[in-house]
Design an enzyme around this catalytic site. Structure first.
Site, mmCIF file in Angstrom:
data_model
loop_
_atom_site.group_PDB
_atom_site.id
_atom_site.type_symbol
_atom_site.label_atom_id
_atom_site.label_comp_id
_atom_site.label_asym_id
_atom_site.label_seq_id
_atom_site.Cartn_x
_atom_site.Cartn_y
_atom_site.Cartn_z
ATOM 1 N N ASN A 1 32.296 27.892 32.380
ATOM 2 C CA ASN A 1 30.962 27.343 32.149
ATOM 3 C C ASN A 1 30.617 27.209 30.667
ATOM 4 O O ASN A 1 29.597 26.645 30.315
ATOM 5 C CB ASN A 1 29.916 28.207 32.845
ATOM 6 C CG ASN A 1 29.895 29.582 32.267
ATOM 7 O OD1 ASN A 1 30.892 30.293 32.296
ATOM 8 N ND2 ASN A 1 28.782 29.951 31.684
ATOM 9 N N LYS B 1 45.492 31.113 45.645
ATOM 10 C CA LYS B 1 44.439 30.659 44.718
ATOM 11 C C LYS B 1 44.170 29.166 44.950
ATOM 12 O O LYS B 1 45.050 28.327 44.733
ATOM 13 C CB LYS B 1 44.913 30.921 43.289
ATOM 14 C CG LYS B 1 44.145 30.193 42.226
ATOM 15 C CD LYS B 1 43.048 31.025 41.646
ATOM 16 C CE LYS B 1 42.238 30.229 40.638
ATOM 17 N NZ LYS B 1 40.905 30.737 40.458
ATOM 18 N N LYS C 1 42.734 33.928 33.976
ATOM 19 C CA LYS C 1 42.513 33.984 32.524
ATOM 20 C C LYS C 1 41.961 35.339 32.067
ATOM 21 O O LYS C 1 42.215 35.763 30.944
ATOM 22 C CB LYS C 1 41.638 32.837 32.032
ATOM 23 C CG LYS C 1 40.149 32.941 32.358
ATOM 24 C CD LYS C 1 39.301 33.188 31.140
ATOM 25 C CE LYS C 1 37.828 33.313 31.410
ATOM 26 N NZ LYS C 1 37.284 33.671 32.694
HETATM 27 P P1 ADP Z 1 34.187 32.180 34.868
HETATM 28 O O1 ADP Z 1 34.318 30.709 34.828
HETATM 29 O O2 ADP Z 1 33.357 32.727 33.751
HETATM 30 O O3 ADP Z 1 35.492 32.897 35.042
HETATM 31 P P2 ADP Z 1 33.551 32.818 37.661
HETATM 32 O O4 ADP Z 1 32.795 31.832 38.450
HETATM 33 O O5 ADP Z 1 35.009 32.985 37.913
HETATM 34 O O6 ADP Z 1 33.255 32.477 36.118
HETATM 35 O O7 ADP Z 1 32.854 34.261 37.802
HETATM 36 C C1 ADP Z 1 31.478 34.434 37.516
HETATM 37 C C2 ADP Z 1 30.675 34.369 38.806
HETATM 38 O O8 ADP Z 1 30.904 35.536 39.577
HETATM 39 C C3 ADP Z 1 29.183 34.346 38.653
HETATM 40 O O9 ADP Z 1 28.682 33.053 38.408
HETATM 41 C C4 ADP Z 1 28.690 34.897 39.999
HETATM 42 O O10 ADP Z 1 28.305 33.823 40.840
HETATM 43 C C5 ADP Z 1 29.905 35.558 40.589
HETATM 44 N N1 ADP Z 1 29.745 36.928 41.048
HETATM 45 C C6 ADP Z 1 30.289 37.408 42.180
HETATM 46 N N2 ADP Z 1 30.018 38.701 42.343
HETATM 47 C C7 ADP Z 1 29.288 39.085 41.281
HETATM 48 C C8 ADP Z 1 28.726 40.345 40.870
HETATM 49 N N3 ADP Z 1 28.890 41.459 41.579
HETATM 50 N N4 ADP Z 1 28.031 40.383 39.712
HETATM 51 C C9 ADP Z 1 27.872 39.274 38.960
HETATM 52 N N5 ADP Z 1 28.384 38.055 39.302
HETATM 53 C C10 ADP Z 1 29.104 37.949 40.439
HETATM 54 MG MG MG Z 2 36.837 32.708 36.788
#
Ligand code: ADP
Ligand code: MG
Length: 310
Positions: A15, A132, A211
């Site tokens: 993001n 994945k 990553k």
């Molecule tokens: P990135 O692109 O930064 O790797 P991800 O989408 O893989 O992001 O991981 C972040 C997401 O994890 C958050 O947007 C949220 O929706 C999700 N998430 C799931 N469980 C949790 C949690 N326990 N606490 C915070 N976020 C969480």
């Molecule tokens: Mg991620």
């Protein structure tokens, strides 16, 4: 040259470039990057800096382009990861250049993005069970005709690939040298180009490496002082997405094990971040933080995010 500066590794989530709900145009990506990169530019006065980044949406778009065109040969994932390291590296570099300029043109900083290979074990059990999801969603009928395994997900049927554990970062010595020479190094994009070591040579494999786990490996191998995972939530929460959601200011390894067992940190999102932060903290004893892209400076100062503690 200040060799005694502490080293900070910032792992940028997808993001940082494409926010949820955006189409992901190049203009949007450049605009979004100003938020983390402006902060990182300021921090570079005090820290040696390594930037790693995700590539999920970008690889997803490349896969979609491939699915829409049969006139050119299909590229394996390892080549697509290399492509995204190039395109994202370029975007981060040019943003960094502009943000450093804002601080004055005598910051004495150089930067470089490095194509990075990450070694995986060919006997990693992940190869027996590709799980994945990557690329576009298909209907059940279309998925059945694909030349690769697919799995039913919330969005539809998607290609699944192996996500093996990172064993070592091939360029770790080069990265260490470069940060000691005051370079800001952008590397391990998308978890790195996955390679298997065969004797003295490497060969690419069709897989993707997480990553956050690759960044933790790099953080340990280079010996960084602060490992910051920057994402789109303000930290680690319990009961995430429910009315009982509660963000944590800190979390211990014991709590992490318990909360993971209780299902608070799903695989593929918060799970690998918590695991990566814990691996780094438990082996090095140094600081690991999970925080929002907006809060990078405050998290480094200990004022935002979820800090890993004993
Ligand atoms: P990135 O692109 O930064 O790797 P991800 O989408 O893989 O992001 O991981 C972040 C997401 O994890 C958050 O947007 C949220 O929706 C999700 N998430 C799931 N469980 C949790 C949690 N326990 N606490 C915070 N976020 C969480
Ligand atoms: Mg991620």
């Amino acid at each position: 040259m200040k060799k005694n500066k502490q080293t900070l590794l910032v792992a940028l989530g997808g993001n940082a470039l494409i926010r949820k709900g955006q189409k992901g145009t190049v203009d949007e990506q450049f605009e979004n990057l100003k938020v983390p990169i402006g902060q990182i530019a300021r921090l570079s006065g005090k820290y040696k800096i390594i930037i790693t980044h995700g590539n999920g949406p970008q690889v997803g778009n490349l896969l979609l382009q491939q699915e829409s065109c049969d006139e050119v040969p299909k590229l394996p994932l390892e080549i697509l990861v290399a492509q995204t390291q190039g395109q994202i590296g370029y975007m981060i570099e040019s943003t960094l250049d502009a943000e450093l300029m804002k601080l004055g043109d005598d910051t004495g900083h150089y930067f470089v993005s490095l194509l990075s290979y990450v070694v995986v074990d060919k006997n990693d059990p992940a190869f027996l069970n590709p799980s994945k999801p990557v690329g576009p969603a298909f209907s059940k009928a279309k998925a059945a005709g694909r030349p690769y395994p697919t799995k039913k997900t919330a969005k539809g049927y998607r290609r699944v690939v192996a996500s093996p554990a990172p064993v070592t970062i091939v360029e770790k010595r080069e990265i260490k040298k470069l940060i000691d020479m005051n370079f800001i190094v952008i590397c391990c994009g998308g978890g790195g180009i996955p390679v298997i070591r065969e004797g003295r040579s490497f060969s690419g494999v069709d897989a993707v490496i997480d990553k956050d786990l690759a960044s933790a490996r790099l953080a340990l191998e280079v010996g960084v002082d602060i490992f910051l995972i920057a994402t789109d939530v303000k930290g680690v929460a319990l009961n995430y997405g429910t009315k009982n959601q509660e963000f944590l200011r800190s979390i211990t390894p014991q709590q992490a094990v318990r909360y993971t067992k209780d299902g608070h940190f799903p695989p593929g999102s918060m799970g690998p971040k918590v695991e990566a932060a814990m691996q780094f903290f438990q082996i090095s004893g140094k600081r690991a933080v999970i925080a929002s892209i907006e809060d990078i400076e405050r998290a480094v100062a200990g004022k935002a995010g979820t800090q890993i503690e004993d």
